[in-house]
Design an enzyme around this catalytic site. Structure first.
Site, mmCIF file in Angstrom:
data_model
loop_
_atom_site.group_PDB
_atom_site.id
_atom_site.type_symbol
_atom_site.label_atom_id
_atom_site.label_comp_id
_atom_site.label_asym_id
_atom_site.label_seq_id
_atom_site.Cartn_x
_atom_site.Cartn_y
_atom_site.Cartn_z
ATOM 1 N N GLU A 47 36.883 39.322 40.693
ATOM 2 C CA GLU A 47 37.166 38.210 41.597
ATOM 3 C C GLU A 47 36.976 36.915 40.818
ATOM 4 O O GLU A 47 36.106 36.834 39.940
ATOM 5 C CB GLU A 47 36.198 38.240 42.797
ATOM 6 C CG GLU A 47 36.412 37.059 43.742
ATOM 7 C CD GLU A 47 35.707 37.200 45.084
ATOM 8 O OE1 GLU A 47 34.785 38.029 45.194
ATOM 9 O OE2 GLU A 47 36.089 36.466 46.012
ATOM 10 N N CYS A 241 36.142 37.806 48.886
ATOM 11 C CA CYS A 241 36.443 36.807 49.919
ATOM 12 C C CYS A 241 37.604 35.903 49.529
ATOM 13 O O CYS A 241 38.196 35.245 50.386
ATOM 14 C CB CYS A 241 35.209 35.951 50.192
ATOM 15 S SG CYS A 241 33.886 36.857 50.977
ATOM 16 N N ASN A 372 39.850 42.478 53.111
ATOM 17 C CA ASN A 372 38.637 42.630 52.300
ATOM 18 C C ASN A 372 37.478 42.979 53.210
ATOM 19 O O ASN A 372 37.406 44.085 53.723
ATOM 20 C CB ASN A 372 38.371 41.358 51.483
ATOM 21 C CG ASN A 372 37.055 41.437 50.718
ATOM 22 O OD1 ASN A 372 36.775 42.446 50.080
ATOM 23 N ND2 ASN A 372 36.222 40.429 50.806
ATOM 24 N N GLU A 373 36.572 42.032 53.458
ATOM 25 C CA GLU A 373 35.458 42.325 54.369
ATOM 26 C C GLU A 373 35.826 41.850 55.757
ATOM 27 O O GLU A 373 35.274 40.878 56.251
ATOM 28 C CB GLU A 373 34.191 41.603 53.888
ATOM 29 C CG GLU A 373 33.382 42.413 52.911
ATOM 30 C CD GLU A 373 32.139 41.695 52.438
ATOM 31 O OE1 GLU A 373 31.922 40.518 52.823
ATOM 32 O OE2 GLU A 373 31.376 42.297 51.674
HETATM 33 O O1 AHR Z 1 31.058 39.828 45.506
HETATM 34 C C1 AHR Z 1 30.884 38.611 46.146
HETATM 35 C C2 AHR Z 1 31.368 38.631 47.595
HETATM 36 O O2 AHR Z 1 30.620 39.528 48.333
HETATM 37 C C3 AHR Z 1 32.777 39.101 47.787
HETATM 38 O O3 AHR Z 1 33.694 38.100 47.572
HETATM 39 C C4 AHR Z 1 32.778 39.524 49.225
HETATM 40 O O4 AHR Z 1 33.707 40.538 49.500
HETATM 41 C C5 AHR Z 1 31.347 39.945 49.477
HETATM 42 O O5 AHR Z 1 30.838 39.335 50.604
#
Ligand code: AHR
Length: 654
Positions: A47, A241, A372-373
């Protein structure tokens, strides 16, 4: 005399303790594999957080090269007062994705200069060459440029010049190469404009020529190499994120990250303002590292590409915006077009673009993440719409879906049930938890449904200081992860992929810690967690082999953890053994098999009695694996495992 008696007593006590220590007996059923290990089991999560891409693996040294940051002068300063109107930021909306440029109007011969500070400085190495390049448009010919590289004390350490072609109108490019005379992590770049004339300048850029595979304007060699060294089974990208964005406008849109670099429209990086205590106002995503480059990186390091796409929802920790269901088609179309970009032939619209960018052969995409989340019924509803279309048009692509932010609780239970009900191929679980959670969770997957959805441990890390602050990647964190991972390996028929998160942290520009790998502008090192990941990935095997103590899986009884695999390519039995005690553990491991163990055996040991130790730029290998010869007799290994250790034993099987 008294002293001698005391010493003798001490030795006797010490020796007595060793001999009196219980011998733990284990059994390995080599001929009774319980399942297959997925070929892409251990991977990496990439990321653009912590200056992971811009200012990190993307080797561009100039910050804000195209003047497109919110403040067009961010990263730049004028080297002297200039006459009013002689340096202007022009905003020309006709220039797709890159409206701004720097207009120079220079009626006299006095040189004008500007300086770029780089990303917390620029890392340059003595004797290595660097390419300065730019785009320019002559309005009144007559200007030339000279560039200088300075160290942190303003000493000149590199210089060159280039003239702007007088004959052409319209946008053109120019570049010049020069060598750095000194190694420094904090160089800066001066650009001097000489002569008289009027021109617009854009994409002022400086790259090392020695990038990964020496690709022009490519990736930082050392940062890719440390990934390649792990032989990761997959690379998940671009997040995290960042996929979701703070709001939908700020989401990651892959189509805006492909094609000519100067047309890729940058956006603010969502980590820029996320944490009040780690504000990073100069953090933007230029997308020089875009989806084409991610696929290429995956191919280069032999990893499956695992893109995660926005599902029509912004980050639920921020705005949580959702796109109305009747407008979701655009998002679903993005997924279909991505599959075409990756796998379509060069007659298809997106396959053609891939071919034009330099890769006529397909990238062979097999998996795609939707969201993602994300969580809640709003996610399930959107996911269902994606699934319907994707399964109809591309049944060959496995869908990965999120089970939210936590590995337990109502949100998790709701999603786990719904996703299984929808027959989702792979469920993406995330856990950022303290070491105790990892230690007590080694049996987490032992009871998971063997026939339902597969599991992707898509983001995890042991956080020693959670929930009160940023964590260090200590040996304690890494060893607790190593213990937990025995459970993933033992259940490799269900858990098919796993990746630590986040991957990179820049020591001068991070927002989130701990991270797997730390860098500054010149160096890179792996944390103890990296060493653990690497040992698992390099010794992943092909078949799950049961190892038991008193007929039970080894999941933390007496603080010992173990898992075993067989590798049908190398014909090795590989035992992973974690001693989470402050004293040695003596073990006898019996292998039950019709086959013979014969030939040289090795053991690789990661150990330190101090759980608080960590690697660092100064001491990058405080925790590092040590390889030794392993001994065995017949089919029995007798081994004393050191305090707080992770040992991999490799035995040749005939
Ligand atoms: O790894 C950091 C963050 O942790 C990521 O962007 C997210 O998916 C999680 O909350």
């Amino acid at each position: 005399m008294k002293k001698i008696i005391a010493l003798a007593t001490l030795l006797a006590v010490g020796a007595g303790r060793l001999f009196a220590q219980e011998l733990l007996n284990f059994n390995v059923q080599l001929d009774k594999p319980t399942g297959k290990i997925s070929p892409h089991m251990w991977g990496v999560f990439f990321e653009d957080i912590n200056l992971g891409a811009d200012g990190g693996i993307y080797a561009e040294l100039v910050k804000n090269r195209s003047f497109e940051f919110d403040n067009p002068w961010m990263g730049w300063k004028k080297l002297q007062e200039v006459p009013e109107g002689s340096m202007l930021i022009v905003n020309d909306n006709k220039r797709k994705g890159n409206a701004r440029s720097l207009k120079i109007n220079k009626p006299d011969a006095i040189a004008m200069g500007l300086q770029n500070e780089g990303f917390r400085g620029m890392g340059v190495r003595q004797g290595e060459s660097y390419v300065f390049s730019l785009l320019y448009k002559q309005l009144t010919p007559g200007l030339s440029l000279s560039v200088e590289l300075l160290d942190e004390n303003d000493k000149l350490i590199g210089k060159s010049s280039l003239s702007l072609d007088a004959g052409e109108t319209g946008w053109q490019s120019a570049e010049v190469k020069f060598t750095a005379a000194e190694t420094t992590a904090k160089a800066k770049l001066n650009v001097w404009i000489e002569g008289t004339g009027v021109a617009e300048l854009d994409m002022l850029s400086l790259f090392p020529t020695a990038t990964w595979k020496n690709r022009p304007k490519g990736l930082r060699k050392d940062m890719v190499q440390i990934l390649a060294d792990m032989k990761p089974g997959f690379i998940r990208f671009p997040g995290g994120c960042i996929v979701e964005g703070r709001d939908l406008a700020n989401r990651f849109q892959w189509k805006k990250t492909v094609g000519p670099i100067e047309q890729r429209e940058l956006i603010i990086n969502r980590w820029n303002t996320e944490f009040k205590n780690r504000l990073t106002p100069d953090y933007f995503q230029t997308f020089g590292l875009g989806f084409y480059e991610y696929f290429l990186l995956a191919e280069d390091i032999g990893a499956e590409a695992v893109p995660i796409l926005n599902c029509g929802m912004a980050c639920q920790f921020n705005t949580g915006e959702v796109v109305p269901m009747e407008e979701l088609d655009t998002y679903i179309q993005d997924a279909l077009d991505l599959i075409e970009f990756a796998n379509g032939d060069s007659q298809t619209a997106w396959g053609k673009l891939r071919a034009e960018m330099g890769h006529p052969a397909p990238f062979n995409l097999k998996m795609l993440g939707v969201g993602n989340e994300n969580w809640g019924p709003q996610y399930v509803e959107r996911l269902a719409a994606f699934k319907k279309v994707l399964k109809e048009k591309h049944p060959e692509i496995a869908i990965i879906a999120s089970s939210g932010t936590d590995p337990e609780g109502d949100r998790f239970a709701f999603l786990d049930e719904r996703l299984r009900g929808m027959d989702i191929d792979i469920i993406d679980e995330h856990y950022y938890r303290p070491p105790s959670w990892f230690l007590s969770g080694a049996a987490r997957y032992d009871d998971y449904d063997r026939n339902g959805s597969k599991i992707f441990a898509g983001e995890y890390a042991s956080h020693t200081t959670r929930p009160n602050g940023p964590g260090r990647s200590t040996w304690e964190a890494a060893l607790s992860e190593a213990a937990f991972l025995t459970g993933l390996e033992r259940n490799g028929d269900v858990v098919q992929m796993a990746s630590y998160a986040p991957l990179f942290g820049h020591v001068d520009g991070w927002q989130w810690s701990p991270d797997l790998i730390w860098v500054d502008n010149l160096q890179v090192y792996g944390t103890p967690s990296y060493q653990v990941q690497k040992l698992y990935a390099l010794n992943k095997g092909t078949d799950i082999i049961p190892i038991t103590r008193n007929q039970a899986n080894v999941t933390g009884q007496d603080s010992v953890y173990a898992s075993t695999v067989y590798d049908e390519q190398t014909k090795e039995l590989i035992i992973k053994f974690i001693n989470y005690n402050d004293k040695p553990v003596d073990a006898s491991i019996d292998i039950t098999s019709k086959r013979k163990i014969s030939g040289a055996a090795t053991k690789i040991v990661l150990a330190n009695a101090d759980l608080h130790i960590a690697n660092s730029l100064e001491e990058p290998l405080a925790i590092q694996p040590k390889q030794q010869t392993a001994t065995y007799k017949g089919k029995t290994i007798k081994e004393s495992f050191p305090p707080y250790s992770f040992t991999v034993i490799k035995l040749p099987v005939k």
